[in-house]
Scaffold this motif. Structure first.
Motif, PDB file in Angstrom:
ATOM      1  N   GLU A 206      40.095  18.391  43.518  1.00  0.00           N
ATOM      2  CA  GLU A 206      38.681  18.560  44.104  1.00  0.00           C
ATOM      3  C   GLU A 206      38.282  19.904  44.426  1.00  0.00           C
ATOM      4  OE1 GLU A 206      36.704  17.077  48.327  1.00  0.00           O
ATOM      5  OE2 GLU A 206      38.950  16.374  48.009  1.00  0.00           O
ATOM      6  N   PHE A 207      37.013  20.295  44.000  1.00  0.00           N
ATOM      7  CA  PHE A 207      36.812  21.716  44.073  1.00  0.00           C
ATOM      8  C   PHE A 207      36.779  22.499  45.471  1.00  0.00           C
ATOM      9  CE2 PHE A 207      33.399  25.180  43.801  1.00  0.00           C
ATOM     10  CZ  PHE A 207      34.006  26.107  42.967  1.00  0.00           C
ATOM     11  N   ASP A 208      37.235  23.431  45.443  1.00  0.00           N
ATOM     12  CA  ASP A 208      37.442  24.324  46.878  1.00  0.00           C
ATOM     13  C   ASP A 208      36.892  25.749  46.259  1.00  0.00           C
ATOM     14  OD1 ASP A 208      38.115  25.997  48.894  1.00  0.00           O
ATOM     15  OD2 ASP A 208      40.032  25.246  49.402  1.00  0.00           O
ATOM     16  N   PRO A 209      35.574  26.121  46.683  1.00  0.00           N
ATOM     17  CA  PRO A 209      35.034  27.291  46.318  1.00  0.00           C
ATOM     18  C   PRO A 209      35.978  28.537  46.833  1.00  0.00           C
ATOM     19  CG  PRO A 209      33.721  26.492  47.922  1.00  0.00           C
ATOM     20  CD  PRO A 209      34.571  25.303  47.386  1.00  0.00           C
ATOM     21  N   GLU A 210      36.551  28.334  48.195  1.00  0.00           N
ATOM     22  CA  GLU A 210      37.193  29.329  48.728  1.00  0.00           C
ATOM     23  C   GLU A 210      38.600  29.766  47.861  1.00  0.00           C
ATOM     24  OE1 GLU A 210      36.704  31.371  51.593  1.00  0.00           O
ATOM     25  OE2 GLU A 210      34.810  30.393  51.519  1.00  0.00           O
ATOM     26  N   VAL A 211      38.975  28.806  47.424  1.00  0.00           N
ATOM     27  CA  VAL A 211      40.427  29.251  46.584  1.00  0.00           C
ATOM     28  C   VAL A 211      39.900  29.341  44.906  1.00  0.00           C
ATOM     29  CG1 VAL A 211      42.437  28.278  46.030  1.00  0.00           C
ATOM     30  CG2 VAL A 211      41.653  28.118  48.161  1.00  0.00           C
ATOM     31  N   LEU A 212      39.133  28.523  44.435  1.00  0.00           N
ATOM     32  CA  LEU A 212      38.925  28.129  42.986  1.00  0.00           C
ATOM     33  C   LEU A 212      37.909  29.455  42.583  1.00  0.00           C
ATOM     34  CD1 LEU A 212      39.157  24.380  42.508  1.00  0.00           C
ATOM     35  CD2 LEU A 212      41.141  26.241  42.457  1.00  0.00           C
ATOM     36  N   GLY A 213      37.118  29.946  43.105  1.00  0.00           N
ATOM     37  CA  GLY A 213      36.234  30.977  43.099  1.00  0.00           C
ATOM     38  C   GLY A 213      35.135  30.666  42.010  1.00  0.00           C
ATOM     39  N   GLU A 214      34.581  31.772  41.317  1.00  0.00           N
ATOM     40  CA  GLU A 214      33.455  31.705  40.594  1.00  0.00           C
ATOM     41  C   GLU A 214      33.553  31.732  39.205  1.00  0.00           C
ATOM     42  OE1 GLU A 214      31.379  35.008  42.390  1.00  0.00           O
ATOM     43  OE2 GLU A 214      32.438  34.575  44.339  1.00  0.00           O
ATOM     44  N   GLY A 215      34.520  31.356  38.694  1.00  0.00           N
ATOM     45  CA  GLY A 215      34.754  31.618  37.154  1.00  0.00           C
ATOM     46  C   GLY A 215      35.634  32.788  36.886  1.00  0.00           C
ATOM     47  N   VAL A 216      36.082  33.336  35.834  1.00  0.00           N
ATOM     48  CA  VAL A 216      36.769  34.210  35.234  1.00  0.00           C
ATOM     49  C   VAL A 216      36.024  35.573  35.016  1.00  0.00           C
ATOM     50  CG1 VAL A 216      38.621  35.038  33.529  1.00  0.00           C
ATOM     51  CG2 VAL A 216      38.758  32.766  34.592  1.00  0.00           C
ATOM     52  N   GLY A 217      36.459  36.471  35.418  1.00  0.00           N
ATOM     53  CA  GLY A 217      35.584  37.824  35.260  1.00  0.00           C
ATOM     54  C   GLY A 217      36.865  38.928  34.927  1.00  0.00           C
ATOM     55  N   VAL A 218      36.149  40.067  34.233  1.00  0.00           N
ATOM     56  CA  VAL A 218      36.859  41.245  34.051  1.00  0.00           C
ATOM     57  C   VAL A 218      37.441  42.113  35.457  1.00  0.00           C
ATOM     58  CG1 VAL A 218      36.981  43.620  33.006  1.00  0.00           C
ATOM     59  CG2 VAL A 218      36.144  41.565  31.854  1.00  0.00           C
ATOM     60  N   GLY A 219      38.665  42.162  35.629  1.00  0.00           N
ATOM     61  CA  GLY A 219      38.817  42.940  36.990  1.00  0.00           C
ATOM     62  C   GLY A 219      38.610  44.363  36.828  1.00  0.00           C
ATOM     63  N   LEU A 220      38.110  45.210  37.754  1.00  0.00           N
ATOM     64  CA  LEU A 220      37.659  46.354  37.623  1.00  0.00           C
ATOM     65  C   LEU A 220      38.029  47.258  39.121  1.00  0.00           C
ATOM     66  CD1 LEU A 220      34.310  45.570  35.992  1.00  0.00           C
ATOM     67  CD2 LEU A 220      36.061  46.858  34.868  1.00  0.00           C
ATOM     68  N   ARG A 221      38.400  48.409  38.989  1.00  0.00           N
ATOM     69  CA  ARG A 221      38.502  48.993  40.359  1.00  0.00           C
ATOM     70  C   ARG A 221      37.216  49.261  41.228  1.00  0.00           C
ATOM     71  NH1 ARG A 221      42.083  52.100  37.446  1.00  0.00           N
ATOM     72  NH2 ARG A 221      40.653  53.251  36.400  1.00  0.00           N
ATOM     73  N   LYS A 222      37.160  49.132  42.374  1.00  0.00           N
ATOM     74  CA  LYS A 222      36.179  49.464  43.212  1.00  0.00           C
ATOM     75  C   LYS A 222      35.541  50.667  42.916  1.00  0.00           C
ATOM     76  CE  LYS A 222      36.787  45.901  47.024  1.00  0.00           C
ATOM     77  NZ  LYS A 222      35.689  45.260  46.450  1.00  0.00           N
ATOM     78  N   GLY A 223      34.238  50.899  42.635  1.00  0.00           N
ATOM     79  CA  GLY A 223      33.660  51.959  42.781  1.00  0.00           C
ATOM     80  C   GLY A 223      33.321  52.274  41.133  1.00  0.00           C
ATOM     81  N   ASP A 224      33.893  51.596  40.351  1.00  0.00           N
ATOM     82  CA  ASP A 224      33.792  52.021  38.896  1.00  0.00           C
ATOM     83  C   ASP A 224      32.519  51.489  38.121  1.00  0.00           C
ATOM     84  OD1 ASP A 224      34.034  52.909  36.276  1.00  0.00           O
ATOM     85  OD2 ASP A 224      36.404  52.315  36.237  1.00  0.00           O
ATOM     86  N   LYS A 225      31.371  51.990  38.753  1.00  0.00           N
ATOM     87  CA  LYS A 225      30.037  51.196  38.537  1.00  0.00           C
ATOM     88  C   LYS A 225      29.814  51.472  37.073  1.00  0.00           C
ATOM     89  CE  LYS A 225      28.392  51.681  43.118  1.00  0.00           C
ATOM     90  NZ  LYS A 225      27.184  52.354  44.084  1.00  0.00           N
ATOM     91  N   GLU A 226      30.066  52.772  36.273  1.00  0.00           N
ATOM     92  CA  GLU A 226      29.550  52.882  35.170  1.00  0.00           C
ATOM     93  C   GLU A 226      30.452  51.883  33.925  1.00  0.00           C
ATOM     94  OE1 GLU A 226      29.864  56.362  31.761  1.00  0.00           O
ATOM     95  OE2 GLU A 226      30.086  56.902  33.778  1.00  0.00           O
ATOM     96  N   LEU A 227      31.778  51.791  34.263  1.00  0.00           N
ATOM     97  CA  LEU A 227      32.495  50.732  33.415  1.00  0.00           C
ATOM     98  C   LEU A 227      31.960  49.188  33.586  1.00  0.00           C
ATOM     99  CD1 LEU A 227      34.620  50.317  31.132  1.00  0.00           C
ATOM    100  CD2 LEU A 227      36.203  50.163  33.263  1.00  0.00           C
ATOM    101  N   LYS A 228      31.797  49.087  34.847  1.00  0.00           N
ATOM    102  CA  LYS A 228      31.286  47.722  35.146  1.00  0.00           C
ATOM    103  C   LYS A 228      29.838  47.310  34.478  1.00  0.00           C
ATOM    104  CE  LYS A 228      29.931  44.464  38.977  1.00  0.00           C
ATOM    105  NZ  LYS A 228      30.091  44.297  40.371  1.00  0.00           N
ATOM    106  N   SER A 229      28.879  48.423  34.451  1.00  0.00           N
ATOM    107  CA  SER A 229      27.737  48.214  33.922  1.00  0.00           C
ATOM    108  C   SER A 229      27.775  48.078  32.232  1.00  0.00           C
ATOM    109  CB  SER A 229      26.859  49.370  33.998  1.00  0.00           C
ATOM    110  OG  SER A 229      25.510  49.341  33.377  1.00  0.00           O
ATOM    111  N   LYS A 230      28.839  48.778  31.691  1.00  0.00           N
ATOM    112  CA  LYS A 230      29.024  48.652  30.370  1.00  0.00           C
ATOM    113  C   LYS A 230      29.658  47.192  29.864  1.00  0.00           C
ATOM    114  CE  LYS A 230      29.704  53.724  29.252  1.00  0.00           C
ATOM    115  NZ  LYS A 230      30.801  54.408  28.633  1.00  0.00           N
ATOM    116  N   VAL A 231      30.564  46.730  30.698  1.00  0.00           N
ATOM    117  CA  VAL A 231      31.115  45.444  30.595  1.00  0.00           C
ATOM    118  C   VAL A 231      30.292  44.390  30.813  1.00  0.00           C
ATOM    119  CG1 VAL A 231      33.115  43.958  31.448  1.00  0.00           C
ATOM    120  CG2 VAL A 231      33.727  46.220  31.132  1.00  0.00           C
TER     121      VAL A 231
END
Length: 259
Positions: A206-231
């Motif tokens: 059964e879906f639990d958004p608190e645990v199961l989240g929003e899909g899979v993404g690329v993990g990035l350091r906080k504040g690395d806005k340039e790399l996030k934008s490129k990705v």
């Protein structure tokens, strides 16, 4: 004059090469443990799988020189925040808890979790039917969090494993009754000779958004806005130009991106 021009040209060329190398190379954290069909190393340390191909396509589109850096799963977020790697491409689900320490790209696939168990045992994916059963889960995964939140309070025993492969092996050996993993990993496991003989999909959790989240993404350091934008731009580009669908069809007979 010719000497000065050649010297100047050499200096410019050297500057460009050094600048490109330092600006474009990024270390991409992959879980060191095999996770087919997403990523697996061979005996020579060469990696293959859907997520490897996705990473290569994404990095090409972003004009990044991406270097795979294997890291044990339970240490992969500290490796990112500590600067050992620059991003994570490792089937990491975007959750509120993980967002406290790292940032994420837009999602690049989605796969709901399910429960797999021995064919001769009768239960489904609801907590009540798993009371008294032993469920194996990978430490640090959303399945670990889900099982401890939903199945343990209902009377199941949760057994933690460093890798999903170890949980699968104990399921095959009869040392646990069930395991929770995502739908794609389930499909791969049940296509193996041993998995097909032993086990079956008992049901989707059964879906639990608190645990199961929003899909899979690329993990990035906080504040690395340039790399996030490129990705993010690269993910959008390979989705739009057909590259994403073409490489996905080599591994899956359904839409891995999800709704």
């Amino acid at each position: 004059m010719r000497f000065m021009s050649s010297l100047a040209m050499a200096a410019i060329t050297t500057t460009l090469l050094v600048g490109a190398a330092s600006a474009e190379q990024v270390h991409v954290g992959f879980a060191a443990e095999p996770y087919p069909p997403f990523s697996s190393p061979d005996a020579s340390g060469n990696w293959s799988g859907w997520e490897v191909e996705f990473m290569n396509a994404m990095c090409d589109a972003a004009k990044l020189d991406c270097v795979i850096t294997p890291i044990a799963w339970d240490g992969i977020i500290p490796a990112l925040t500590g600067g050992k790697i620059d991003m994570i491409v490792g089937s990491m689900t975007i959750t509120k808890e993980r967002k406290k320490s790292i940032d994420f790209s837009d999602k690049y696939y989605s796969a709901p979790p399910g429960i797999v168990g021995a064919k001769d045992l009768k239960f489904d994916a609801t907590p009540g039917t798993l009371a008294g059963k032993v469920i194996g889960v990978q430490v640090g995964s959303i399945h670990y969090a889900y099982a401890h939140k939903h199945y343990e309070p209902a009377g199941a025993t949760i057994r933690d494993y460093p890798t999903q492969d170890e949980a699968n092996n104990d399921l095959l050996a009869g040392r646990i009754d069930a395991t929770e993993m995502d739908r794609i990993a389930i499909s791969t496991f049940l296509k193996t000779e041993q998995g097909a003989a032993c086990c079956e999909l008992k049901g989707m959790v059964e879906f639990d958004p608190e645990v199961l989240g929003e899909g899979v993404g690329v993990g990035l350091r906080k504040g690395d806005k340039e790399l996030k934008s490129k990705v993010n731009a690269a993910i959008a580009e390979i989705r739009k130009n057909g590259t994403y669908d073409a490489l996905s069809k080599k591994y899956f007979d359904f839409d891995i991106y999800g709704g």
